[in-house]
Design a protein around this motif. Structure first.
Motif, PDB file in Angstrom:
ATOM      1  N   GLU A  33       0.828  -1.205   0.000  1.00  0.00           N
ATOM      2  CA  GLU A  33       0.000   0.000   0.000  1.00  0.00           C
ATOM      3  C   GLU A  33       0.865   1.259   0.000  1.00  0.00           C
ATOM      4  N   ASN A  34       1.901   1.248   0.824  1.00  0.00           N
ATOM      5  CA  ASN A  34       2.836   2.371   0.891  1.00  0.00           C
ATOM      6  C   ASN A  34       4.211   1.849   0.488  1.00  0.00           C
ATOM      7  N   THR A  35       4.505   1.930  -0.786  1.00  0.00           N
ATOM      8  CA  THR A  35       5.731   1.349  -1.336  1.00  0.00           C
ATOM      9  C   THR A  35       6.976   1.991  -0.744  1.00  0.00           C
ATOM     10  N   SER A  36       6.944   3.285  -0.570  1.00  0.00           N
ATOM     11  CA  SER A  36       8.092   3.988   0.014  1.00  0.00           C
ATOM     12  C   SER A  36       8.370   3.491   1.427  1.00  0.00           C
ATOM     13  N   LYS A  37       7.330   3.375   2.222  1.00  0.00           N
ATOM     14  CA  LYS A  37       7.493   2.908   3.608  1.00  0.00           C
ATOM     15  C   LYS A  37       8.089   1.503   3.642  1.00  0.00           C
ATOM     16  N   PHE A  38       7.757   0.688   2.669  1.00  0.00           N
ATOM     17  CA  PHE A  38       8.301  -0.666   2.632  1.00  0.00           C
ATOM     18  C   PHE A  38       9.758  -0.682   2.185  1.00  0.00           C
ATOM     19  N   TYR A  39      10.096   0.042   1.117  1.00  0.00           N
ATOM     20  CA  TYR A  39      11.433  -0.073   0.511  1.00  0.00           C
ATOM     21  C   TYR A  39      12.494   0.843   1.116  1.00  0.00           C
ATOM     22  N   VAL A  40      12.128   1.953   1.703  1.00  0.00           N
ATOM     23  CA  VAL A  40      13.137   2.866   2.265  1.00  0.00           C
ATOM     24  C   VAL A  40      14.010   2.172   3.324  1.00  0.00           C
ATOM     25  N   PRO A  41      13.455   1.379   4.245  1.00  0.00           N
ATOM     26  CA  PRO A  41      14.331   0.682   5.197  1.00  0.00           C
ATOM     27  C   PRO A  41      15.320  -0.285   4.522  1.00  0.00           C
ATOM     28  N   ILE A  42      14.922  -0.871   3.411  1.00  0.00           N
ATOM     29  CA  ILE A  42      15.816  -1.760   2.668  1.00  0.00           C
ATOM     30  C   ILE A  42      16.972  -0.946   2.087  1.00  0.00           C
ATOM     31  N   LEU A  43      16.635   0.184   1.489  1.00  0.00           N
ATOM     32  CA  LEU A  43      17.677   1.049   0.921  1.00  0.00           C
ATOM     33  C   LEU A  43      18.610   1.578   2.004  1.00  0.00           C
ATOM     34  N   GLU A  44      18.056   1.968   3.144  1.00  0.00           N
ATOM     35  CA  GLU A  44      18.879   2.450   4.256  1.00  0.00           C
ATOM     36  C   GLU A  44      19.797   1.345   4.776  1.00  0.00           C
ATOM     37  N   TRP A  45      19.295   0.129   4.848  1.00  0.00           N
ATOM     38  CA  TRP A  45      20.099  -1.005   5.292  1.00  0.00           C
ATOM     39  C   TRP A  45      21.277  -1.209   4.345  1.00  0.00           C
ATOM     40  N   LEU A  46      21.020  -1.131   3.034  1.00  0.00           N
ATOM     41  CA  LEU A  46      22.084  -1.323   2.046  1.00  0.00           C
ATOM     42  C   LEU A  46      23.171  -0.257   2.164  1.00  0.00           C
ATOM     43  N   VAL A  47      22.773   0.976   2.395  1.00  0.00           N
ATOM     44  CA  VAL A  47      23.751   2.055   2.569  1.00  0.00           C
ATOM     45  C   VAL A  47      24.606   1.785   3.808  1.00  0.00           C
ATOM     46  N   GLN A  48      23.961   1.372   4.880  1.00  0.00           N
ATOM     47  CA  GLN A  48      24.696   1.051   6.109  1.00  0.00           C
ATOM     48  C   GLN A  48      25.613  -0.149   5.882  1.00  0.00           C
ATOM     49  N   TYR A  49      25.139  -1.135   5.160  1.00  0.00           N
ATOM     50  CA  TYR A  49      25.949  -2.320   4.890  1.00  0.00           C
ATOM     51  C   TYR A  49      27.177  -1.967   4.052  1.00  0.00           C
ATOM     52  N   GLN A  50      27.007  -1.060   3.116  1.00  0.00           N
ATOM     53  CA  GLN A  50      28.150  -0.627   2.322  1.00  0.00           C
ATOM     54  C   GLN A  50      29.222  -0.005   3.223  1.00  0.00           C
ATOM     55  N   SER A  51      28.810   0.755   4.221  1.00  0.00           N
ATOM     56  CA  SER A  51      29.764   1.339   5.172  1.00  0.00           C
ATOM     57  C   SER A  51      30.499   0.247   5.945  1.00  0.00           C
TER      58      SER A  51
END
Length: 134
Positions: A33-51
């Motif tokens: 229903e809220n695509t941004s709410k679902f995918y933003v944590p995934i994107l944030e996790w990936l950025v943190q994982y890259q660090s």
């Protein structure tokens, strides 16, 4: 690094990102229903994982290969934008020298899913994508 697990629903895919097990998978249907709410944590996790990978690379040398598996049964157009964002983040990691690879699974009867993966892969600079028929 914390494990990211998102249980599937009728409208959102299952996500398992577990670095300790070298398991990275998104599977199922994606039409939240809220695509941004679902995918933003995934994107944030990936950025943190890259660090985290940068730190490990400096401390231990080159790390292991990371294979991200995409096993979608269906995704809507709004999800496609965020799936592309995830792939672009992985591509950025590959461009920065990390061993990142994508496996894109599709049902042999679902040419649209295969074609979607192929279209995504054309927009990536360095990230290799392997297409796997199931």
């Amino acid at each position: 690094m914390n494990v990211l697990i998102i249980e599937p629903s009728d409208f959102s895919p299952k996500v398992i990102f577990d670095p300790a097990k070298n398991l990275f998978e998104i599977s199922g249907e994606s039409r939240p229903e809220n695509t941004s709410k679902f995918y933003v944590p995934i994107l944030e996790w990936l950025v943190q994982y890259q660090s985290v990978l940068y730190w490990e690379k400096d401390k231990f040398g080159e790390g292991t290969s990371h294979v991200f598996e995409f096993k979608f049964d269906y995704f809507n157009s709004t999800s496609a934008k965020f799936i592309m964002d995830v792939l672009m983040q992985l591509d950025k990691m590959a461009q920065d020298g990390f061993s990142i690879k994508v496996k894109w699974y599709y049902d042999k009867r679902d040419e649209d899913m295969k074609e979607s993966g192929e279209e995504f892969s054309k927009l990536l600079k360095k990230l290799p994508v392997e297409f796997i028929e199931t």
